[in-house]
Design an enzyme around this catalytic site. Structure first.
Site, PDB file in Angstrom:
ATOM      1  N   GLY A 180       0.924  -1.086   0.083  1.00  0.00           N
ATOM      2  CA  GLY A 180       0.044   0.224  -0.102  1.00  0.00           C
ATOM      3  C   GLY A 180       0.732   1.356  -0.099  1.00  0.00           C
ATOM      4  O   GLY A 180       0.274   2.470   0.070  1.00  0.00           O
ATOM      5  N   ASP A 207       2.709   4.433  -0.956  1.00  0.00           N
ATOM      6  CA  ASP A 207       2.844   5.445  -2.272  1.00  0.00           C
ATOM      7  C   ASP A 207       3.613   6.848  -1.563  1.00  0.00           C
ATOM      8  O   ASP A 207       4.082   6.779  -0.853  1.00  0.00           O
ATOM      9  CB  ASP A 207       1.217   5.723  -2.660  1.00  0.00           C
ATOM     10  CG  ASP A 207       0.474   6.480  -1.749  1.00  0.00           C
ATOM     11  OD1 ASP A 207       0.957   7.508  -0.861  1.00  0.00           O
ATOM     12  OD2 ASP A 207      -0.678   5.889  -1.621  1.00  0.00           O
ATOM     13  N   LYS A 254      -1.497  -1.015 -12.735  1.00  0.00           N
ATOM     14  CA  LYS A 254      -1.313   0.604 -12.371  1.00  0.00           C
ATOM     15  C   LYS A 254      -0.130   0.596 -11.401  1.00  0.00           C
ATOM     16  O   LYS A 254       0.060  -0.400 -10.604  1.00  0.00           O
ATOM     17  CB  LYS A 254      -2.522   1.164 -11.430  1.00  0.00           C
ATOM     18  CG  LYS A 254      -2.523   2.572 -11.042  1.00  0.00           C
ATOM     19  CD  LYS A 254      -3.651   2.989 -10.604  1.00  0.00           C
ATOM     20  CE  LYS A 254      -3.937   2.522  -8.890  1.00  0.00           C
ATOM     21  NZ  LYS A 254      -5.102   3.128  -8.448  1.00  0.00           N
ATOM     22  N   LYS A 308       2.610   3.177  -8.529  1.00  0.00           N
ATOM     23  CA  LYS A 308       2.859   4.238  -8.101  1.00  0.00           C
ATOM     24  C   LYS A 308       3.971   5.305  -8.430  1.00  0.00           C
ATOM     25  O   LYS A 308       5.140   4.882  -8.623  1.00  0.00           O
ATOM     26  CB  LYS A 308       2.921   3.998  -6.380  1.00  0.00           C
ATOM     27  CG  LYS A 308       1.731   3.307  -5.981  1.00  0.00           C
ATOM     28  CD  LYS A 308       0.444   4.073  -6.014  1.00  0.00           C
ATOM     29  CE  LYS A 308      -0.770   3.380  -5.343  1.00  0.00           C
ATOM     30  NZ  LYS A 308      -1.984   4.276  -4.856  1.00  0.00           N
ATOM     31  N   ASP A 326      -0.262   6.707 -10.639  1.00  0.00           N
ATOM     32  CA  ASP A 326      -0.922   7.101  -9.517  1.00  0.00           C
ATOM     33  C   ASP A 326      -0.103   8.023  -8.641  1.00  0.00           C
ATOM     34  O   ASP A 326       0.855   7.287  -7.784  1.00  0.00           O
ATOM     35  CB  ASP A 326      -1.547   6.099  -8.649  1.00  0.00           C
ATOM     36  CG  ASP A 326      -2.493   6.645  -7.606  1.00  0.00           C
ATOM     37  OD1 ASP A 326      -2.534   7.830  -7.353  1.00  0.00           O
ATOM     38  OD2 ASP A 326      -3.061   5.674  -6.781  1.00  0.00           O
ATOM     39  N   GLU A 343      -3.560   9.466 -12.045  1.00  0.00           N
ATOM     40  CA  GLU A 343      -4.530   9.769 -10.961  1.00  0.00           C
ATOM     41  C   GLU A 343      -4.037  10.330  -9.723  1.00  0.00           C
ATOM     42  O   GLU A 343      -2.744  10.523  -9.244  1.00  0.00           O
ATOM     43  CB  GLU A 343      -4.731   8.131 -10.382  1.00  0.00           C
ATOM     44  CG  GLU A 343      -5.686   7.852  -9.194  1.00  0.00           C
ATOM     45  CD  GLU A 343      -5.883   6.190  -9.153  1.00  0.00           C
ATOM     46  OE1 GLU A 343      -6.067   6.079  -7.799  1.00  0.00           O
ATOM     47  OE2 GLU A 343      -5.750   5.357  -9.789  1.00  0.00           O
ATOM     48  N   GLU A 375     -11.065   8.834  -5.184  1.00  0.00           N
ATOM     49  CA  GLU A 375     -11.004   7.800  -3.924  1.00  0.00           C
ATOM     50  C   GLU A 375     -11.058   8.745  -2.731  1.00  0.00           C
ATOM     51  O   GLU A 375     -11.376   8.395  -1.584  1.00  0.00           O
ATOM     52  CB  GLU A 375      -9.721   7.159  -3.920  1.00  0.00           C
ATOM     53  CG  GLU A 375      -8.345   7.667  -3.810  1.00  0.00           C
ATOM     54  CD  GLU A 375      -7.240   6.904  -3.636  1.00  0.00           C
ATOM     55  OE1 GLU A 375      -6.702   6.464  -2.631  1.00  0.00           O
ATOM     56  OE2 GLU A 375      -6.818   6.433  -4.896  1.00  0.00           O
ATOM     57  N   ASP A 382     -15.526   5.576  -4.283  1.00  0.00           N
ATOM     58  CA  ASP A 382     -15.076   4.941  -3.149  1.00  0.00           C
ATOM     59  C   ASP A 382     -16.267   4.427  -2.188  1.00  0.00           C
ATOM     60  O   ASP A 382     -17.116   5.117  -1.989  1.00  0.00           O
ATOM     61  CB  ASP A 382     -13.863   5.629  -2.344  1.00  0.00           C
ATOM     62  CG  ASP A 382     -13.303   4.675  -1.205  1.00  0.00           C
ATOM     63  OD1 ASP A 382     -12.316   4.162  -1.450  1.00  0.00           O
ATOM     64  OD2 ASP A 382     -13.954   4.578  -0.119  1.00  0.00           O
ATOM     65  N   HIS A 395     -12.033   3.124  -7.139  1.00  0.00           N
ATOM     66  CA  HIS A 395     -10.978   2.755  -6.272  1.00  0.00           C
ATOM     67  C   HIS A 395     -11.290   1.855  -5.441  1.00  0.00           C
ATOM     68  O   HIS A 395     -12.424   1.514  -4.793  1.00  0.00           O
ATOM     69  CB  HIS A 395     -10.880   4.037  -5.540  1.00  0.00           C
ATOM     70  CG  HIS A 395      -9.831   3.829  -4.383  1.00  0.00           C
ATOM     71  ND1 HIS A 395     -10.072   3.794  -3.173  1.00  0.00           N
ATOM     72  CD2 HIS A 395      -8.463   3.543  -4.335  1.00  0.00           C
ATOM     73  CE1 HIS A 395      -9.058   3.754  -2.115  1.00  0.00           C
ATOM     74  NE2 HIS A 395      -8.095   3.347  -2.961  1.00  0.00           N
ATOM     75  N   GLY A 421      -9.028  -2.019  -3.157  1.00  0.00           N
ATOM     76  CA  GLY A 421      -7.752  -2.212  -2.536  1.00  0.00           C
ATOM     77  C   GLY A 421      -7.838  -2.108  -1.139  1.00  0.00           C
ATOM     78  O   GLY A 421      -8.985  -2.404  -0.501  1.00  0.00           O
TER      79      GLY A 421
END
Length: 460
Positions: free
Chosen positions: A47, A49, A241, A243, A271, A297, A326, A349, A376, A378
């Protein structure tokens, strides 16, 4: 305001006829419980970013108990610290929910939505944004789960089986009638009735197209990225996708690496998670244009509508769209983004907005503006929830798969009683009744913060 006392059908003349709600709808909510549940995903950089370097995927987890024994489950997603604040907000809302009969709620769902979002004192903490909105989503997600369970249907099917009038009756149109009226919403839904059964059958057979974000978190090593891309390609993934946003030269290097891995014909998205100012976003993405990303994104602040519009206009000649949503806090923000042509992909979201009710409004606005919805997902549980919304969108609103796909992240599904099912890079429609919100009791107990066994071990 339209009120529904039961389910509906039409006779041959098109007249709406109402039938009583099933006896199962007579449940009264007698208790609301909320828990702080956290997973230490930061340990392995899942997760990660450019703005959230050490996230611990977490939820404020809500359970509704009824006098008849049926339970509803819901949650809102967080990144660790601060979940306790959302828990307090949920507890503050609980008095508006406990004591309510499910039949009373769903027979005038718009009024119940407004009850939670427009309390004359608590709305000052929002209104309809921030922690209070996250808490509202958690509570309403549990109510929708309870309704779907009472009807014995997965949530997407509950929505698909509703008449257009009942869908519209669940939506609060306040603040958006300059863009979408009740009549326009009803017209959209009525038009989509044509071919509805064929689209539902198609989803049951093939599922909804997905893309993966699991291969290229910012904190992953090149070796991890290569291995995960290799595995994903073997499993049939064609949309990826990654980051970006921490360092331009590193972004260029990693984009080149992943483009070489996935080849020229597969789809790449990037993103930035709100990392840049407007001019910086245009400059950075222009440097990455050679790798042919479909979208950038969250290039800047999620609240900067005109900034997104400027970026969209600048990147259009490069064939790169802007995706955001999101962290878009309510339907009014989405209205403005659409009005300003500030995004080419709408990212709803399931926990940031006010649950299903507000997402329905955004889906309908997006259709009116002919902007594709690519949700969105995840985190923990977001895939489980948003699959229901995007299935409804295809079957009952957009009737299109052009430029549409739903995000998928392969983390933490094992903690749910009805985890997502992915086949050939497609979400397969859930079959179990409810909103797929229920977590395993053992997972909740182990990961409850700070007393769960997982956190006691980590804090030693």
């Amino acid at each position: 305001m339209m009120r529904w006392a039961g389910s509906m059908s039409r006779d041959t003349s098109g007249t709406v006829k109402h039938s009583p709600l099933s006896a199962a709808m007579a449940h009264t909510i007698v208790k609301l419980t909320v828990k702080d549940v956290r997973f230490p995903t930061s340990l392995e950089q899942h997760g990660s970013d450019a703005m959230h370097t050490d996230p611990d995927y977490s939820v404020a987890y809500v359970v509704l108990d009824t006098d008849c024994g049926l339970r509803g489950f819901g949650f809102t997603f967080t990144l660790g610290k601060g979940t306790e604040i959302v828990v307090c907000a949920v507890e503050a809302l609980s008095a508006l929910v406990v004591g309510k009969c499910l039949q009373e709620i769903v027979s005038d769902f718009r009024a119940f939505y407004r009850l939670l979002t427009s309390d004359d004192q608590m709305r000052w903490l929002g209104p309809e944004k921030g922690v209070i909105q996250l808490a509202t989503a958690a509570v309403l997600n549990a109510v929708w789960d309870l309704w779907a369970r009472a009807e014995g249907k997965p949530l997407w099917k509950l929505l698909v089986d509703m008449d257009p009038e009942q869908i519209v009756s669940c939506i609060d149109f306040r603040y958006i009638t300059d863009v979408l009226t009740e009549k326009e919403a009803l017209d959209i839904l009525m038009k989509a009735q044509a071919g509805k059964q064929q689209r539902e059958d198609e989803m049951l057979k093939k599922g909804y197209p997905a893309y993966t974000t699991s291969c290229a978190w910012l904190g992953y090593t090149d070796q991890q990225l290569k291995q995960l891309c290799t595995d994903a390609l073997k499993s049939g993934w064609t949309k990826f996708k990654m980051k970006v946003g921490a360092d331009l030269e590193d972004d260029i290097r990693r984009c080149r690496l992943i483009r070489e891995m996935i080849g020229p014909n597969n789809t790449l998205m990037i993103d930035a998670n709100q990392r840049w100012d407007v001019a910086e976003a245009i400059s950075r993405v222009s440097r990455l244009a050679e790798f042919k990303p479909l979208w950038i994104e969250e290039p800047t602040s999620p609240d900067d509508v005109l900034g997104h519009a400027t970026i969209s206009k600048a990147l259009a000649p490069l064939g790169i769209g802007v995706a955001t949503g999101e962290q878009c806090q309510n339907r009014v923000m989405f209205k403005q983004l659409l009005q300003a042509s500030a995004l080419q992909f709408v990212q709803i979201d399931s926990c940031r907005l006010g649950s299903v009710n507000e997402n329905l409004a955004v889906l309908l606005m997006a259709h009116k503006f002919q902007v594709p919805v690519c949700p969105h997902a995840g985190g923990v549980g977001l895939c489980e929830l948003v699959q229901h919304l995007i299935l409804f969108d295809y079957v009952c609103v957009s009737a299109s798969l052009d430029n549409r796909m739903c995000e998928y992240v392969d983390h933490l599904h094992e903690h749910f009683t009805s985890p997502v099912v992915i086949q050939d890079a497609h979400y397969m429609p859930p079959k179990d009744p409810g909103y797929s919100c229920e977590m395993l009791d053992s997972s909740v107990q182990r990961h409850e913060y700070p007393e769960g066994e997982e956190w006691k071990l980590l804090m030693k």
